[in-house]
Scaffold this active site. Structure first.
Site: not given
Ligand code: 5GP
Length: 114
Positions: A29-30, A87, A96, A100, A102
């Site tokens: 989970r995010d 993304n 990150v 991944h 979503h």
């Molecule tokens: P991005 O912006 O790279 O597409 O998505 C990264 C996602 O990772 C974000 O939605 C953010 O909330 C989530 N995220 C960042 N750090 C952590 C973490 O330590 N644990 C979890 N479960 N989600 C994280």
């Protein structure tokens, strides 16, 4: 690829609410959900962005999407529908740098996205 917070989740060094796991993919989970259901599917193998994927990793990319679909079916989300998003880099909103997918579900999604 440099170390990310997701590498630590794969190694169980930091906690995560893991809801899906198979040989190649982890789903958790995010921490900052954007929908009632917001799960991230990541490969256990390091891959920073979609730009870095090679033809040899085509099957791995497919496994990420199939894992998201399998989870949606298992959780009864598939019929109403969901959104699966990757993304990439700054304009794509990637924060990150461990690829991944979503999976967003549980509410009506809007198009175009913001
Ligand atoms: P991005 O912006 O790279 O597409 O998505 C990264 C996602 O990772 C974000 O939605 C953010 O909330 C989530 N995220 C960042 N750090 C952590 C973490 O330590 N644990 C979890 N479960 N989600 C994280």
């Amino acid at each position: 690829m440099s170390e990310t917070i997701f590498s630590k989740i794969i190694r169980h060094e930091i906690p995560a609410d893991i809801v899906y796991e198979d040989a190649d993919v982890l789903g958790f989970r995010d921490v900052n959900p954007q929908a009632p259901v917001h799960v991230l599917f990541i490969p256990k193998q390091a891959l920073a962005t979609l730009n870095d994927a090679t033809p040899e990793q085509a099957s791995l990319l497919g496994k990420l999407l199939l894992a998201a679909a399998a989870y949606a079916k298992r959780e009864g989300l598939a019929e109403r529908g969901y959104r699966a998003v990757i993304n990439c880099n700054e304009d794509g909103g990637q924060t990150v740098f461990h690829i991944h997918v979503h999976l967003l579900a549980g509410r009506k999604m809007h198009w175009p996205p913001g």
